[in-house]
Write a protein that holds these residues in place. Structure first.
Motif, PDB file in Angstrom:
ATOM      1  N   VAL A   6       0.867  -1.172   0.000  1.00 57.67           N
ATOM      2  CA  VAL A   6       0.000   0.000   0.000  1.00 57.67           C
ATOM      3  C   VAL A   6       0.906   1.225   0.000  1.00 57.67           C
ATOM      4  CG1 VAL A   6      -1.792   1.260   1.241  1.00 57.67           C
ATOM      5  CG2 VAL A   6      -1.799  -1.239   1.252  1.00 57.67           C
ATOM      6  N   ASP A   7       0.680   2.126  -0.956  1.00 55.56           N
ATOM      7  CA  ASP A   7       1.544   3.307  -1.065  1.00 55.56           C
ATOM      8  C   ASP A   7       1.102   4.412  -0.104  1.00 55.56           C
ATOM      9  OD1 ASP A   7      -0.690   4.447  -2.243  1.00 55.56           O
ATOM     10  OD2 ASP A   7       0.184   4.641  -4.225  1.00 55.56           O
ATOM     11  N   ALA A   8       1.762   5.555  -0.164  1.00 52.93           N
ATOM     12  CA  ALA A   8       1.498   6.670   0.751  1.00 52.93           C
ATOM     13  C   ALA A   8       0.098   7.253   0.570  1.00 52.93           C
ATOM     14  CB  ALA A   8       2.544   7.772   0.550  1.00 52.93           C
ATOM     15  N   PHE A  12      -3.289   0.412  -3.614  1.00 53.75           N
ATOM     16  CA  PHE A  12      -2.535  -0.825  -3.719  1.00 53.75           C
ATOM     17  C   PHE A  12      -1.625  -0.735  -4.936  1.00 53.75           C
ATOM     18  CE2 PHE A  12      -6.240  -2.130  -1.319  1.00 53.75           C
ATOM     19  CZ  PHE A  12      -5.687  -2.955  -0.348  1.00 53.75           C
ATOM     20  N   ARG A  13      -0.434  -1.258  -4.818  1.00 51.95           N
ATOM     21  CA  ARG A  13       0.522  -1.343  -5.919  1.00 51.95           C
ATOM     22  C   ARG A  13       1.280  -2.648  -5.804  1.00 51.95           C
ATOM     23  NH1 ARG A  13       2.497   3.659  -8.435  1.00 51.95           N
ATOM     24  NH2 ARG A  13       1.395   5.428  -7.564  1.00 51.95           N
ATOM     25  N   PHE A  14       1.973  -3.022  -6.892  1.00 54.38           N
ATOM     26  CA  PHE A  14       2.916  -4.132  -6.798  1.00 54.38           C
ATOM     27  C   PHE A  14       4.243  -3.690  -7.376  1.00 54.38           C
ATOM     28  CE2 PHE A  14       0.914  -4.902 -10.945  1.00 54.38           C
ATOM     29  CZ  PHE A  14       2.002  -5.178 -11.756  1.00 54.38           C
ATOM     30  N   THR A  28       1.232   0.872 -11.528  1.00 53.98           N
ATOM     31  CA  THR A  28       0.343   2.008 -11.319  1.00 53.98           C
ATOM     32  C   THR A  28      -0.542   1.704 -10.110  1.00 53.98           C
ATOM     33  OG1 THR A  28      -1.301   1.055 -12.797  1.00 53.98           O
ATOM     34  CG2 THR A  28       0.290   2.579 -13.778  1.00 53.98           C
ATOM     35  N   PRO A  29      -1.212   2.707  -9.541  1.00 52.10           N
ATOM     36  CA  PRO A  29      -2.057   2.446  -8.368  1.00 52.10           C
ATOM     37  C   PRO A  29      -3.333   1.690  -8.732  1.00 52.10           C
ATOM     38  CG  PRO A  29      -2.086   4.776  -8.939  1.00 52.10           C
ATOM     39  CD  PRO A  29      -1.097   4.130  -9.842  1.00 52.10           C
ATOM     40  N   PHE A  30      -3.771   0.827  -7.811  1.00 52.76           N
ATOM     41  CA  PHE A  30      -5.024   0.072  -7.949  1.00 52.76           C
ATOM     42  C   PHE A  30      -5.916   0.398  -6.761  1.00 52.76           C
ATOM     43  CE2 PHE A  30      -1.913  -2.389 -10.299  1.00 52.76           C
ATOM     44  CZ  PHE A  30      -2.596  -2.754 -11.443  1.00 52.76           C
TER      45      PHE A  30
END
Length: 117
Positions: A6-8, A12-14, A28-30
């Motif tokens: 989980v980004d800032a 969700f990202r991978f 990219t963000p999900f």
């Protein structure tokens, strides 16, 4: 290896990491975890079957031994004794490249169980 996080901004990202732990790519963000899983599946499919576009100039390929590394590439990035390859330098069939590529494709498409239900 793919890592889900989980980004800032709480998306969700991978990230794709090499065996030695270097981050190769970040997604990219999900919005949700199922989107991340679908993104990883798409990345696996595209990476295994993706086309390669040669953007090297058609004329003027230089001898790979005379090509200087750009200042942004650390000298240790290449294996010891390896020289950068020219764009048009082809691998010969005796090096097993195609055989290894087939093995990797088979392994990537085989079912994998992580133990998670």
């Amino acid at each position: 290896m793919f890592e889900v996080f989980v980004d800032a901004e709480s998306f969700f990202r991978f990230r794709l990491k090499s065996p030695d732990g270097i981050v190769i790519a970040v997604s990219t963000p999900f919005e949700d975890k199922s989107g991340v899983v679908a993104g990883i599946a798409a990345a696996r499919e595209c990476a295994g079957m993706g086309l390669v576009t040669d953007l090297c100039p058609a004329a003027g390929a230089r001898d790979p031994a005379t090509i200087a590394l750009p200042s942004t590439v650390p000298q240790g990035a290449l294996p010891h004794g390896a020289a950068p390859r020219a764009c048009d330098e082809r691998r010969n069939a005796s090096d097993g490249f195609r055989t290894r590529a087939k093995e990797l494709r088979r392994a990537a498409t085989a079912p994998r169980w992580t133990g998670a239900a």
